[in-house]
Structure formats: structure tokens, C-alpha cells
Scaffold this active site. Sequence first.
Site, PDB file in Angstrom:
ATOM      1  N   ASP A 566       9.512  55.118  52.099  1.00 17.32           N
ATOM      2  CA  ASP A 566       9.412  56.386  52.823  1.00 17.32           C
ATOM      3  C   ASP A 566       8.072  57.083  52.592  1.00 17.32           C
ATOM      4  O   ASP A 566       7.419  56.905  51.570  1.00 17.32           O
ATOM      5  CB  ASP A 566      10.557  57.321  52.423  1.00 17.32           C
ATOM      6  CG  ASP A 566      10.571  57.638  50.929  1.00 17.32           C
ATOM      7  OD1 ASP A 566      10.432  56.687  50.135  1.00 17.32           O
ATOM      8  OD2 ASP A 566      10.716  58.815  50.557  1.00 17.32           O
ATOM      9  N   GLU A 567       7.672  57.867  53.568  1.00 20.68           N
ATOM     10  CA  GLU A 567       6.607  58.863  53.475  1.00 20.68           C
ATOM     11  C   GLU A 567       5.246  58.305  53.056  1.00 20.68           C
ATOM     12  O   GLU A 567       4.529  58.914  52.265  1.00 20.68           O
ATOM     13  CB  GLU A 567       7.035  60.001  52.533  1.00 20.68           C
ATOM     14  CG  GLU A 567       8.282  60.738  53.038  1.00 20.68           C
ATOM     15  CD  GLU A 567       8.701  61.890  52.154  1.00 20.68           C
ATOM     16  OE1 GLU A 567       9.161  62.892  52.704  1.00 20.68           O
ATOM     17  OE2 GLU A 567       8.600  61.778  50.913  1.00 20.68           O
TER      18      GLU A 567
END
Length: 871
Positions: A566-567
Site C-alpha cells: 500500500d501507499e
Amino acid sequence: IMYSIDEGRTWSEYSGPVGVGSGKTVTLQSVSSNGDLLSRVVIADEECSDCDHDGDFKTDPSTDGMSSNYASELAPYLLVMIEMEKNFDHDADCSMGDWGLCHTQTLSIEYAGEEDYLDDQFKIYFSSIHRVLQVNHPDFEHQHVVGDLTYIQPTSSFGGFQSKTKIELPLVMEYWSVQETDNMPRWFVVDDRDQSTAIIGNTDTEEVHSFVVPYTSTMKTPTDNNVQMTAATRFSLNQKTVRKVDASNRIIPTPYHTIIADDAQTFQIRGIYLSNWQLLDKLRIGATDLLWKLGVSGNGDHKVTFMFGSLPKDTDGPESYTMEITADGTTITGSASSGLFHGLVSFIGLLDVSNAAKMTLTEMIIYDKPRFDYRGHQVDVARNFRSKEAIKKTIDAMALWKLNVLHLAMTNDEGWRLEIPGLEELTIVGSKRCFDLNEETCLLTQLGSGPYAKEQQFYTRQDYIELLKYAEERNVKILPEFNMPAHARAAVISMEARAKNGDDTYRLTDPEDETFLLTVQFYDRTSIINPCLDSSVRFVEKLVGEVKQMHDDAGIPLESYHFGGDEAKNILLGAGYSSYSDELKEQPFSKSPSCQAKRLNDPSFDIEKIANYWAITVNKILIENGVKEMVAWQDGLRSTTKDQYETESVAVNLWGTLYWGSIVELEDAADEGFEIIMSNPDYLYFDFPYEVNPEERGYYWAARQNSVYKVFSFAPENLAQNAETSVDRDGNEMSVTTPSIPQPRIHGMQGQTWSETIRTDDQYYEMAFPRVLAVAERAWHLANWEMNWSPGVTYNGETDLVPKDELATDYNGFVSALGCREMLKLEYLGIKYRVPPPGASIDASGVLTANSELPCTAIMYSIDEGRTWSL
């Protein structure tokens, strides 16, 4: 519930409306069934709630934990206090905040020394989850270091601290602040002359009011319509949503089908004894351990017999079972040991262990099966470490309420928590946080951990093997997560420390890379593993091989592996940062020579999709190690499809919010062919507050509250339905339409307990429990009030499609069993769950009425400001 009308000197048990007199200050407190656990004290006053918590400030000099140094000549005389000012309607310059959002605070620094302190060679370091945009005082300036670490230091105009005076610094901070736990503890002084450190005393605490003035408002914007929970508003909410009912035959989680005949007998037992218990195989160890911890005798008078046998077609499966309870004994039938184990914990679910020598049961027949194959609980042990004992207690609770996957998030920017042979720096450096600007001995302090490193903040290889076996003995699988390419700073810095000692075999960052990067949590490019380096590939090969060997040594194959994913982005590329220079808006690794070369030589490499590229790379390594399933956070695999991966299964945690379009993300994940695990933050994040009150702990970027009721009423297989039964982050109604596609298959659901604001095991227990039990209910049982997936149907606050009466009846049975029977089992497991603060109202004639969201919870009250209490 206990109450006091004499400021806490004496307490009375609240058993119904009681006259306390007009104009009295009445204090109340909830008490657990055995009296060991207490809620926070609240005031029965519509105008004021939870405001009687002044901290004790330490101003006397002390060198506890500090050697004699320059910093210790200043820090013991300082007292800092943070006062929240305004989230809006201020005149601060917010141009450098995301979407121009900012709030104002006042930081007061009080100097208690008898003599003036005139030196200016010091800095005051602190953790702030919000970026400091401005310090509006001529004598001080600020500097962001990395992550949440920032310092303030004197300017040339600073004239020193005058004896027994206070300096007030107006601050402008990004976004808004509505929870007092936004403010992290353990501020510390660093003296530039000797780089010595010393913690400012009144911040060295988990009592937030020691250094934060109590917040008076929970409004973050003018359109914020969330209702702040005071004693009065909580009382009103409890009246609407909670009704104690007879839940003696209610099991958590609810079985698929229960039959209780009209002439069923009720009988009493004083314990059980198990017959054919060898059929439980390894689960015998967990079963007997749970019975012992709950105080249920294994040499009792009620026989429980296990049998292997065929099950009805509609309940057939390895985790399914049937159970027939009669006064003569109980028989549990299943096709596998896991099903027999579930039958036993369902039997335990009927027992009131408050009197284990005289437990009442009713004759019944149960046919049961799980709703989802994956019923998970995630624990973030990376941001703040959880002890091995806390993980074991969590596994006990998961087993007791039929959760079967412990998603153990062991790495992130702020810490690496598993010993990896041959990569010793991961724990020598990456498991510790302290004040070392070179980061050769530890990671720089984050999240209020202070300047001094704690010892043994990781699981040894043997610890992990022990946890694997412990979980297996309780029908729980551990899913290890090693987050990458982003949220990987602990690994990157650890391997940099190794490289400084001459070994760059596993180096994770390109030393010639000059890309500017700001991550979601304010780290630089050292937060993301460079996917273009051969050494990065070698690192993952080494990591996966060592983890696989641990599983092999435990006799438990590594079948599932969580990639994270993620991210992986530069947040300044977002539309909300239009005020920033284009020079700062660079794709990760766009200036890395290694990645520039890869762009020329590898057509599959896309600099804008590094998480996708790295996911496919890691997936190949997993295949080489015999791993069958890769799991990731959904955004890490976005724009790819299952066909691009080689493992048998690829699953994603869906973590978008409903009001920001998670139903579209659900549609995308289904179309991409991934298994879907519902992990929705606006319902299933347990690092969020239980209620809208500034004293509650937690983040709130996706929801202002995730109450037990909200978790319970979440409909995981019909996302749109939730728009009718809940509101968005700002307390406003939503409108969501079911997509015109076939219903996506949901593999499972899980609650998430991220730990940025959760620094201790006890804080973790309080945030996770009892919400975990509501997840267990929804993951195991499809309720009759959950609506079918209906393409084109719209749900909102005005529709009346969800049968609210059935939802209320179901919830009252659940919460009555929870409060009157199951919470005591948590206590017996050693889990200090959250005791909810009571609701209360005083009418015009001075009669106090109080209630609790958990039936069977005692309430204490005081009318003398907590000096004495009554029940």
C-alpha cells in the site's frame, strides 16, 4: 454502574432512576463484573463530560534515567502544555496544508527553574501526526526531521528562559484535530553541545491530560454533524439502541441453525468431561487450555462426546459441526477436528463462567457452518510492539469466538519485529527507536517513543515458531506481513547500516538517487524499497527463505504470505498540494540511476506503478518457495489482474471507505479476479475511537467512531446497505447504489488494529476488545436483516429497505450475551477490554438516571467529585 454525589468519597450502585437533588455534581463509573476493570469517570451534566482529569506535572529536577549532561540541566525544569484552539474560523495561513486545511494550537513552555536559563543551544523534539506548518513566535522556529519527528529551536532573538515564566507559541498544524491522542508523549530536549537528551517530565506518561489541555469541541469543519458523546447524549443513544434481553441461549457467533423444542429441559452442570477427545488431534492442547483458563472443570458431571461423521449437505465442511445438548450429555459431530473444536467453543459460549460450579444449560440441537473461510484479525506490531503474551491472549480470544486468521503485520516504517538469521541488522537496528541522527544503532524515534531505546522489541526466531504452534493448537493460522515496497523504512535503514559496515549485498536504496519524496506519513525516499536493485531482490529471497524455514521447523507450511503493497507514492503529486513547487512532485525513484537503466532495459517496468512491478517480482519468489497464496492491500495490486501472478490464490484487503467509493473498488477487485477480504476502515478499523468524544483514543481519517454496534451492523456482502444504517465521516447521510454486476464473492473479513496511537498492550486490548467479537459474529453468521445484493438498488438515510426491527432484536441478543456472559471470559483470558463509560441524565427534579451500552455492567456514581462512590 456506580455513582457518587459526594465527589467520590462514597459510591452507590445504580439500579434505576434515583433522586440526587438539584444542582448536584454527580460522577459515574462503569465497573466490570468482577470489579477489576473500570471505565473512565464521567460527569452527569449535559454541558460537561469527561473533564475531571487534571494531570500531575513534574517540575522538580530529576535525573532518573539520565546521566549528568547539558540536556538534563534544562529538561527537568520544563513543563509543556498543548492547547487546541480552532479547526476552522481562524485567520491562519493554511496554503501549505493538503487542500488548504489547517488548525491552530497554542504550545506553552513553562520554565520552573529558580535561576534564568540563558543558553540557546538546545532543541525540543516531539512527535506530531500533523505536520507543523508554522510557529508564529519570533524566538522559536521549527524543522521537520523525518516521519512524525519535528523539533523547535531558539532563534537569534531568543533571550533565554526567565525564572518561573511561561512562553506561549502559536502553532499552525495541517488538517484538523479532534482527538486528544493526536498529541504524542515523551517530548525531549537535545543539547547541541554534547547531543545529550532528556525527556520533559510531564510528557513522560500515558496520561494525555498531563500535557494536553482537555479538548472542548469535536467539530473539525463547519459541516461536521457528528454528535459528541457526553453523559447525556450517550444516555439517549443507549436508550435507543440497547435493551437487555434473555440471552442465555445466545451463542457468539450465532450458529447457522439452532433448534430448541418447546419441551426442552433446562438443567445445571458443574463442569464437563471430554470423551473421544483424541479426535481433536493437536487442538486438544488449545481446548483444554481454554477450559482451564475459563475455570471450567474438566472433571465435571456433564459428558461431551466427539464423533467423526457425515453432516447435512447444507452445512458440510471441515469447520462445520452439529451439536446435540441434552441433560444426559452433549454430542458434537464433525468431519474434521476443526469442526469438532468449533462445536466445543460453541458449547463453551453457552456457559456462564461466573459460577462454574453451577452452570445452566438448555437442551438444543445446533447445525453450524462458517459464513466465510477467512475470518481475520490484524495486529500491527510494527508501529508499536505487542508482547508475545499479548499475541497469545489474542489467539485465545480468536479461538474462543471462531476467528481463524491472525494477520500479523510485523514490519513498517517504524519497526521490524522478526529476527531473520543472516540479516541481523533488521532487529539490531530496525527493532529499536532512539535518538541517533545517523541511524546506525536504531531508527529515529517516532510516535512518542522518546529518545531511549527499549530492549527486545521483536520476536526471536524461536518466539515466532512458538506462536505458530500456539496458534495451530487453537485453529488459528498466522498470516505474516512484510510490507513493501512502501512502509519499509525499518528495513531500508537497517540495510543501510549494514552497507556502512561494508556489506551492500542486501542494500535496498540507491545511494545515487536524488528523488524528492514525501510519503503519507511524512517520510522520505528511505521509506520505499528501490525495486530496480538486484540487491532488493536478494533481500526478499533471503527473507522469504528464512520465514519458510521457520514454518518448516514448526511443522506448519508457509502457505500464505502478505506482501503489503500500500501507499507507494509521493503525496505531493496529489491535487491537494497545488501550492508546492513542481520540483517536489516527483515519482518515486524517478532520479534513481538504477531505475533509469531499468526503464531502458525492461519494458514491463513502469515508474508510475512500482508497487505493481514489485508485487509481481515478489510473487515469483513466493512461487519458488512453495507459497500458495499472496495477500496484499488492494491499492498495491490495482491495475493488475490475477492472471499476472503465479500463486494459486491472490487476495486483497479492500480498505476503501464507502463514502469515497469502496463499492467501485469492490467491483474492480472482483473484475480483476482477486479473492476479496473486507477490511473497510470506516467499519473495521479498531485504531479508531469507539465514540465521538475527544478523550477516546485513535485516528479518525476514515470514521469518527467505530462502535461495537457499528461493527455488528456492517453488511460485508452488500456494501450499499450500510449507507442506510450509518453515516459518513462528517456525520452526514450517504447515498450508495449497488452496481449492475453479479454479486462479488467475498472470501472473508477482518478487523484491523493499527498501532500508531496504541503504545501498550493494555491500550491494545482496550481498542480491540470487545469489537473483535462483533467481527467474529459477522464473519461467521449471515444475519436475517442483511439484504441480498440487488443491482441498481440505492440505499441512503431516507430509504427504509433494511429491516431495522430485526437488526435491533439481533443486536440486543448479541450485546446482552456480550455484556452479561462473554466479557467475563475476556477477563479470565487476561484481556483488559474496554469498559464503556456510562450514559446519564438528571431531570429537573434532580433524579439521576444512568445506563450502559453493555447490559449487566455496573455503574458507580459520586456526588462529591469522586471522593466517595456508590453503586
